[in-house]
Motif scaffolding. Sequence first.
Motif, PDB file in Angstrom:
ATOM      1  N   TYR A  35       0.847  -1.182   0.000  1.00 29.09           N
ATOM      2  CA  TYR A  35       0.000   0.000   0.000  1.00 29.09           C
ATOM      3  C   TYR A  35       0.888   1.239   0.000  1.00 29.09           C
ATOM      4  O   TYR A  35       1.991   1.222   0.547  1.00 29.09           O
ATOM      5  N   GLN A  37       0.833   5.227   1.250  1.00 23.38           N
ATOM      6  CA  GLN A  37       0.122   6.231   2.038  1.00 23.38           C
ATOM      7  C   GLN A  37       0.713   7.593   1.742  1.00 23.38           C
ATOM      8  O   GLN A  37       1.901   7.837   1.998  1.00 23.38           O
ATOM      9  N   LYS A  41      -2.447  11.051   4.259  1.00 26.24           N
ATOM     10  CA  LYS A  41      -2.745   9.826   5.014  1.00 26.24           C
ATOM     11  C   LYS A  41      -3.651   8.854   4.256  1.00 26.24           C
ATOM     12  O   LYS A  41      -4.070   7.854   4.820  1.00 26.24           O
ATOM     13  N   LEU A  42      -3.965   9.164   2.998  1.00 24.57           N
ATOM     14  CA  LEU A  42      -4.829   8.270   2.236  1.00 24.57           C
ATOM     15  C   LEU A  42      -4.063   7.000   1.858  1.00 24.57           C
ATOM     16  O   LEU A  42      -2.940   7.083   1.343  1.00 24.57           O
ATOM     17  N   LEU A  43      -4.685   5.866   2.106  1.00 21.21           N
ATOM     18  CA  LEU A  43      -4.070   4.566   1.815  1.00 21.21           C
ATOM     19  C   LEU A  43      -4.621   4.017   0.508  1.00 21.21           C
ATOM     20  O   LEU A  43      -5.820   3.866   0.345  1.00 21.21           O
ATOM     21  N   LEU A  90       3.545   0.729   2.819  1.00 23.37           N
ATOM     22  CA  LEU A  90       3.148  -0.232   3.854  1.00 23.37           C
ATOM     23  C   LEU A  90       2.918  -1.598   3.234  1.00 23.37           C
ATOM     24  O   LEU A  90       2.170  -1.743   2.258  1.00 23.37           O
ATOM     25  N   LEU A 103      -6.339  -7.693   7.064  1.00 20.80           N
ATOM     26  CA  LEU A 103      -4.949  -7.320   6.843  1.00 20.80           C
ATOM     27  C   LEU A 103      -4.170  -7.146   8.128  1.00 20.80           C
ATOM     28  O   LEU A 103      -4.690  -6.682   9.134  1.00 20.80           O
ATOM     29  N   PHE A 105      -0.468  -5.318   9.032  1.00 20.15           N
ATOM     30  CA  PHE A 105       0.496  -4.421   8.408  1.00 20.15           C
ATOM     31  C   PHE A 105       1.858  -4.437   9.079  1.00 20.15           C
ATOM     32  O   PHE A 105       1.975  -4.688  10.282  1.00 20.15           O
TER      33      PHE A 105
ATOM     34  N   GLN B  33     -12.615  -3.483   9.280  1.00 20.68           N
ATOM     35  CA  GLN B  33     -11.475  -3.525  10.191  1.00 20.68           C
ATOM     36  C   GLN B  33     -11.226  -2.128  10.714  1.00 20.68           C
ATOM     37  O   GLN B  33     -11.468  -1.137  10.003  1.00 20.68           O
ATOM     38  N   PHE B  35      -8.080   0.152  12.507  1.00 15.86           N
ATOM     39  CA  PHE B  35      -6.641   0.220  12.739  1.00 15.86           C
ATOM     40  C   PHE B  35      -6.299   1.487  13.500  1.00 15.86           C
ATOM     41  O   PHE B  35      -6.965   2.511  13.355  1.00 15.86           O
ATOM     42  N   GLN B  37      -3.002   3.979  13.759  1.00 17.43           N
ATOM     43  CA  GLN B  37      -1.665   4.274  13.247  1.00 17.43           C
ATOM     44  C   GLN B  37      -0.958   5.129  14.278  1.00 17.43           C
ATOM     45  O   GLN B  37      -1.388   6.249  14.573  1.00 17.43           O
ATOM     46  N   ARG B  42       3.114   2.820  12.183  1.00 16.51           N
ATOM     47  CA  ARG B  42       2.654   1.446  12.021  1.00 16.51           C
ATOM     48  C   ARG B  42       1.143   1.359  12.185  1.00 16.51           C
ATOM     49  O   ARG B  42       0.559   1.944  13.085  1.00 16.51           O
ATOM     50  N   LEU B  43       0.517   0.583  11.325  1.00 12.71           N
ATOM     51  CA  LEU B  43      -0.929   0.350  11.410  1.00 12.71           C
ATOM     52  C   LEU B  43      -1.169  -0.890  12.261  1.00 12.71           C
ATOM     53  O   LEU B  43      -0.833  -2.003  11.871  1.00 12.71           O
ATOM     54  N   THR B  45      -3.685  -3.491  13.971  1.00  9.06           N
ATOM     55  CA  THR B  45      -5.053  -3.990  13.837  1.00  9.06           C
ATOM     56  C   THR B  45      -5.750  -3.980  15.189  1.00  9.06           C
ATOM     57  O   THR B  45      -5.251  -4.564  16.152  1.00  9.06           O
ATOM     58  N   PHE B  86      -8.139   4.401  11.532  1.00 13.80           N
ATOM     59  CA  PHE B  86      -8.714   4.148  10.214  1.00 13.80           C
ATOM     60  C   PHE B  86      -9.713   2.999  10.299  1.00 13.80           C
ATOM     61  O   PHE B  86      -9.454   1.992  10.968  1.00 13.80           O
ATOM     62  N   PHE B  98     -10.356   2.074   2.432  1.00 17.02           N
ATOM     63  CA  PHE B  98     -10.044   2.757   3.674  1.00 17.02           C
ATOM     64  C   PHE B  98     -10.778   4.085   3.769  1.00 17.02           C
ATOM     65  O   PHE B  98     -10.975   4.780   2.771  1.00 17.02           O
ATOM     66  N   GLY B  99     -11.139   4.458   4.991  1.00  9.37           N
ATOM     67  CA  GLY B  99     -11.583   5.812   5.249  1.00  9.37           C
ATOM     68  C   GLY B  99     -10.368   6.730   5.316  1.00  9.37           C
ATOM     69  O   GLY B  99      -9.217   6.278   5.241  1.00  9.37           O
ATOM     70  N   LEU B 100     -10.621   8.019   5.461  1.00  6.15           N
ATOM     71  CA  LEU B 100      -9.527   8.997   5.489  1.00  6.15           C
ATOM     72  C   LEU B 100      -8.920   9.163   6.874  1.00  6.15           C
ATOM     73  O   LEU B 100      -7.952   9.896   7.040  1.00  6.15           O
TER      74      LEU B 100
END
Lengths: 114, 108
Positions: A35, A37, A41-43, A90, A103, A105, B33, B35, B37, B42-43, B45, B86, B98-100
């Motif tokens: 991914y 980013q 911050k948009l993934l 990522l 997922l 990460f 899901q 997350f 950050q 690091r993301l 879960t 997220f 994903f959301g923003l």
Amino acid sequence: ETAVFQTPNYHVTQVGNEVSFNCKQTLGHDTMYWYKQDSKKLLKIMFSYNNKQLIVNETVPRRFSPQSSDKAHLNLRIKSVEPEDSAVYLCASSPGQISNERLFFGHGTKLSVL
Amino acid sequence: GMPVEQNPPALSLYEGADSGLRCNFSTTMKSVQWFQQNHRGRLITLFYLAQGTKENGRLKSTFNSKERYSTLHIKDAQLEDSGTYFCAAHNYAQGLTFGLGTRVSVFP
């Protein structure tokens, strides 16, 4: 507990250089992903890969390519970086076939292109 | 509109406070899901839900596929809860979206 490992943490390079980022997962998952980013911050997904199938996001420039030696490793190579490639990359993995549903990460690799 | 709308964009909390984050979906999603950050990027879960509610310590998440939303509730906020949260929702048509993100800042 970390189970998706990425190296390096940071990388600074100049326009036109080639870079390669490594990713390894110890979860026994079948599928791995890269991914991107951006600064907002948009993934966005770049690649999804297992031993049977590679799915490439059509918006990804051709200078990007995934490289895999086995299902536990998926590296990302960028041939001739551009300034807009500056971002956090990522790596992730998920169980089962490509569905990117669940997922896990890594901590990311921050790329700065000067 | 966006397939996954996340609100609020930012949230400031004092230690000990409770608050909630929400994601609305433009279409029916199969799973969601959440997350966190952290400051290192690091993301982590937090939850995976196909339906219903899950709790883990001070965090609780709910997913209602029919009503097209998911929530994340933080109870008794601590400084280490700071970060960007997220949600990511999955359906077979669009994959994982994903959301923003919601930037959470917890103050002493």
